[in-house]
Scaffold this motif. Structure first.
Motif, mmCIF file in Angstrom:
data_model
loop_
_atom_site.group_PDB
_atom_site.id
_atom_site.type_symbol
_atom_site.label_atom_id
_atom_site.label_comp_id
_atom_site.label_asym_id
_atom_site.label_seq_id
_atom_site.Cartn_x
_atom_site.Cartn_y
_atom_site.Cartn_z
ATOM 1 N N GLY A 139 0.814 -1.220 0.000
ATOM 2 C CA GLY A 139 0.000 0.000 0.000
ATOM 3 C C GLY A 139 0.841 1.260 0.000
ATOM 4 N N ASN A 140 2.011 1.190 0.584
ATOM 5 C CA ASN A 140 2.883 2.363 0.657
ATOM 6 C C ASN A 140 4.252 1.899 1.165
ATOM 7 N N ALA A 141 5.198 2.829 1.158
ATOM 8 C CA ALA A 141 6.560 2.461 1.567
ATOM 9 C C ALA A 141 6.598 2.001 3.020
ATOM 10 N N THR A 142 5.795 2.614 3.866
ATOM 11 C CA THR A 142 5.788 2.216 5.279
ATOM 12 C C THR A 142 5.444 0.731 5.403
ATOM 13 N N GLU A 143 4.444 0.309 4.635
ATOM 14 C CA GLU A 143 4.020 -1.096 4.683
ATOM 15 C C GLU A 143 5.128 -2.018 4.164
ATOM 16 N N VAL A 169 16.813 9.061 9.055
ATOM 17 C CA VAL A 169 15.802 8.038 8.707
ATOM 18 C C VAL A 169 14.398 8.624 8.885
ATOM 19 N N TYR A 170 13.472 8.200 8.043
ATOM 20 C CA TYR A 170 12.084 8.666 8.131
ATOM 21 C C TYR A 170 11.473 8.208 9.469
ATOM 22 N N GLY A 171 10.714 9.103 10.101
ATOM 23 C CA GLY A 171 10.210 8.835 11.460
ATOM 24 C C GLY A 171 9.445 7.528 11.589
ATOM 25 N N ALA A 172 8.584 7.221 10.620
ATOM 26 C CA ALA A 172 7.781 5.999 10.722
ATOM 27 C C ALA A 172 8.667 4.761 10.616
ATOM 28 N N VAL A 173 9.734 4.870 9.837
ATOM 29 C CA VAL A 173 10.658 3.735 9.698
ATOM 30 C C VAL A 173 11.471 3.589 10.982
ATOM 31 N N ARG A 174 11.871 4.715 11.550
ATOM 32 C CA ARG A 174 12.579 4.650 12.833
ATOM 33 C C ARG A 174 11.688 3.948 13.880
ATOM 34 N N LEU A 194 18.911 1.877 4.884
ATOM 35 C CA LEU A 194 19.516 3.077 4.286
ATOM 36 C C LEU A 194 18.519 3.824 3.414
ATOM 37 N N ASP A 195 18.463 5.130 3.578
ATOM 38 C CA ASP A 195 17.597 5.942 2.722
ATOM 39 C C ASP A 195 18.298 6.194 1.392
ATOM 40 N N HIS A 196 17.544 6.117 0.322
ATOM 41 C CA HIS A 196 18.095 6.516 -0.979
ATOM 42 C C HIS A 196 18.032 8.043 -1.083
ATOM 43 N N ILE A 197 16.851 8.591 -0.799
ATOM 44 C CA ILE A 197 16.688 10.053 -0.707
ATOM 45 C C ILE A 197 16.059 10.315 0.655
ATOM 46 N N THR A 198 16.729 11.099 1.483
ATOM 47 C CA THR A 198 16.204 11.311 2.836
ATOM 48 C C THR A 198 14.966 12.203 2.784
ATOM 49 N N SER A 199 14.153 12.082 3.809
ATOM 50 C CA SER A 199 12.880 12.786 3.790
ATOM 51 C C SER A 199 13.037 14.262 4.161
ATOM 52 N N SER A 200 13.373 14.548 5.395
ATOM 53 C CA SER A 200 13.308 15.955 5.808
ATOM 54 C C SER A 200 14.494 16.757 5.290
ATOM 55 N N VAL A 204 16.847 -0.923 1.549
ATOM 56 C CA VAL A 204 16.867 0.482 1.115
ATOM 57 C C VAL A 204 15.450 1.057 1.195
ATOM 58 N N ASP A 205 15.340 2.203 1.825
ATOM 59 C CA ASP A 205 14.090 2.960 1.826
ATOM 60 C C ASP A 205 14.170 3.942 0.661
ATOM 61 N N GLY A 206 13.543 3.544 -0.437
ATOM 62 C CA GLY A 206 13.562 4.383 -1.639
ATOM 63 C C GLY A 206 12.218 5.052 -1.867
ATOM 64 N N ALA A 207 11.559 5.448 -0.780
ATOM 65 C CA ALA A 207 10.199 5.997 -0.898
ATOM 66 C C ALA A 207 10.098 7.094 -1.957
ATOM 67 N N HIS A 208 11.144 7.912 -2.068
ATOM 68 C CA HIS A 208 11.075 9.070 -2.969
ATOM 69 C C HIS A 208 11.732 8.847 -4.319
ATOM 70 N N ALA A 209 12.405 7.712 -4.514
ATOM 71 C CA ALA A 209 13.276 7.617 -5.683
ATOM 72 C C ALA A 209 12.566 7.298 -7.014
ATOM 73 N N GLY A 231 9.893 1.070 -2.476
ATOM 74 C CA GLY A 231 9.658 2.355 -3.130
ATOM 75 C C GLY A 231 8.184 2.693 -3.173
ATOM 76 N N ASN A 232 7.901 3.933 -3.455
ATOM 77 C CA ASN A 232 6.529 4.386 -3.673
ATOM 78 C C ASN A 232 6.339 4.697 -5.144
ATOM 79 N N CYS A 233 5.168 4.358 -5.664
ATOM 80 C CA CYS A 233 4.817 4.816 -7.011
ATOM 81 C C CYS A 233 3.896 6.024 -6.924
ATOM 82 N N HIS A 234 3.320 6.257 -5.721
ATOM 83 C CA HIS A 234 2.350 7.362 -5.625
ATOM 84 C C HIS A 234 3.007 8.714 -5.344
ATOM 85 N N LYS A 235 4.317 8.725 -5.198
ATOM 86 C CA LYS A 235 4.964 10.026 -5.036
ATOM 87 C C LYS A 235 5.386 10.566 -6.408
ATOM 88 N N TRP A 236 6.503 10.080 -6.943
ATOM 89 C CA TRP A 236 7.086 10.705 -8.144
ATOM 90 C C TRP A 236 6.752 9.983 -9.426
#
Ligand SMILES: Cc1ncc(COP(=O)(O)O)c(C=O)c1O
Length: 381
Positions: A79-83, A106-111, A157-163, A186-191, A209-214
């Motif tokens: 459903g999303n990168a968090t999942e 690291v993204y807060g939810a992943v932490r 490891l984040d590919h692209i960090t969030s904040s 790898v957390d590639g949520a944004h890549a 990764g996420n497809c619903h972001k970029w």
């Protein structure tokens, strides 16, 4: 907003939308494709869930794999990168004293997920410091190397960090971990859709990764890629009928749910390609860099990435002499929302920073307008 491309989206007119990285924005054409899938599902649910869905999911995964440099069979939709991150982190077995390495950004939810896994297993989370602003890739790699002690079982490891919106040297980071015998998630949520990806060449153990972001997919569309030899024992966050039947089968069915966001991936990929594909990504990266430089000049401040390689998101320090804390950051952001724009406002090193995103529908005027509103908001709060 670029008038022609802006018209492809439902975005509110008059609002300076410069925060694509947070939730994405889905084009009308992709929403229409999703609606078509929903109509098929609702017209005859039995036929859809008993016949149509599985081959359609596999075909969408194949197309996504083609874009990511991966085999469809190694991709499970989530459903999303968090999942997706939960799926891997909660599938792995950790023992007391084991260590899980994360980056300080690291993204807060992943932490939180790592904290949970540590709390139930007795493992320990080890944070790698990341200098900010303008971190040096060599320093990031040296910090990671220093953290990879003998008890480390996994690096997240984040590919692209969030904040901080840092595009990290992920190829070198994965190679370093592997050279030390440490597996990498790898957390590639944004890549995906923001920067070029070749998952086979990257050769991480797992990539989320996420497809619903970029990538312009509807919300609720992420994926987990697992290397062929890293699929056994990895389960979705929700276990269902596919249990024990192989990686793809486990992810393809996690109970009755609306899969239309996943099935709209081919339409999202087609839209991304129609807008230029690699050319669109390069254009967005250049726009983010020039917008960030322009804002830093306007504010008399600095950008977070400096001259290092970056994606289509950038950070800029706010023109604010007051002590920065979470409450002030939230107050500034709330004021901006009321004024007609939105950017994440973060605290880094006791200063306020904003994160901007450049997507196809943006033009330079969006960032100038946002900059003027930021100046007003900071003075007013
Ligand atoms: C680095 C990173 N990881 C994970 C996520 C979570 O994404 P989602 O909310 O789609 O699960 C985000 C969201 O912005 C993120 O920036």
């Amino acid at each position: 907003m670029d008038a022609a491309i802006g018209g492809e989206f439902l975005l509110e007119e008059g609002f300076a939308t410069v925060n694509h990285g947070a939730y994405g924005a889905t084009p009308r054409a992709v929403l229409a494709a999703q609606d078509d899938w929903r109509a098929r599902m609702e017209r005859q649910p039995s036929r859809f869930f008993n016949g149509t869905i599985l081959p359609a999911l596999r075909s969408a995964a194949e197309e996504l794999g083609g874009f990511l440099g991966a085999r469809g069979v190694d991709i499970g939709f989530v459903g999303n990168a968090t999942e997706g991150m939960n799926g891997v982190l909660r599938s792995l077995a950790f023992a007391p004293g084991d260590e899980i390495v994360v980056l300080a950004h690291v993204y807060g939810a992943v932490r939180n997920t790592v904290r949970h896994v540590c709390s139930v297993s007795g493992a320990r989370m080890v944070e790698v410091p990341v200098a900010f602003p303008r971190p040096d890739d060599g320093e990031v790699l040296a910090g990671l190397a220093a953290a990879l002690g003998p008890r480390v079982r996994l690096a997240v490891l984040d590919h692209i960090t969030s904040s901080s919106a840092l595009l990290l040297p992920i190829v070198e980071m994965v190679a370093l971990c592997h050279a030390r015998g440490v597996k990498v998630l790898v957390d590639g949520a944004h890549a995906p859709g923001q920067v070029a990806l070749d998952l086979a060449a990257l050769d991480a153990d797992w990539y989320v990764g996420n497809c619903h972001k970029w990538l312009f997919a509807p919300k609720g569309c992420g994926f987990l890629w697992a290397r062929g030899d890293r699929q056994e024992g990895i389960h979705p966050a929700v276990i269902s009928h596919g249990y024990g039947q192989g990686f793809a089968a486990e992810f393809d069915w996690t109970g009755t749910r609306d899969p239309s966001a996943w099935l709209a991936v081919p339409a999202a990929l087609a839209f991304h390609a129609r807008l230029g594909g690699a050319g669109l990504m390069a254009r967005n990266v250049a726009l983010a860099a020039s917008a960030a430089a322009g804002l830093a000049a306007r504010f008399g401040t600095e950008t977070g990435a400096g001259n290092r390689a970056a994606g289509a998101m950038a950070t800029v320090r706010l023109p604010d002499g007051r002590p920065a804390d979470r409450a002030r950051a939230e107050a500034v952001r709330a004021r901006l929302l009321a004024m007609g724009t939105d950017v994440p406002v973060m605290v880094h090193n006791d200063r306020l920073w904003l994160r901007l995103s450049a997507q196809a529908y943006n033009d330079p005027a969006d960032f100038e307008r946002m900059g003027a509103l930021v100046t007003q908001a900071v003075a007013a709060v």
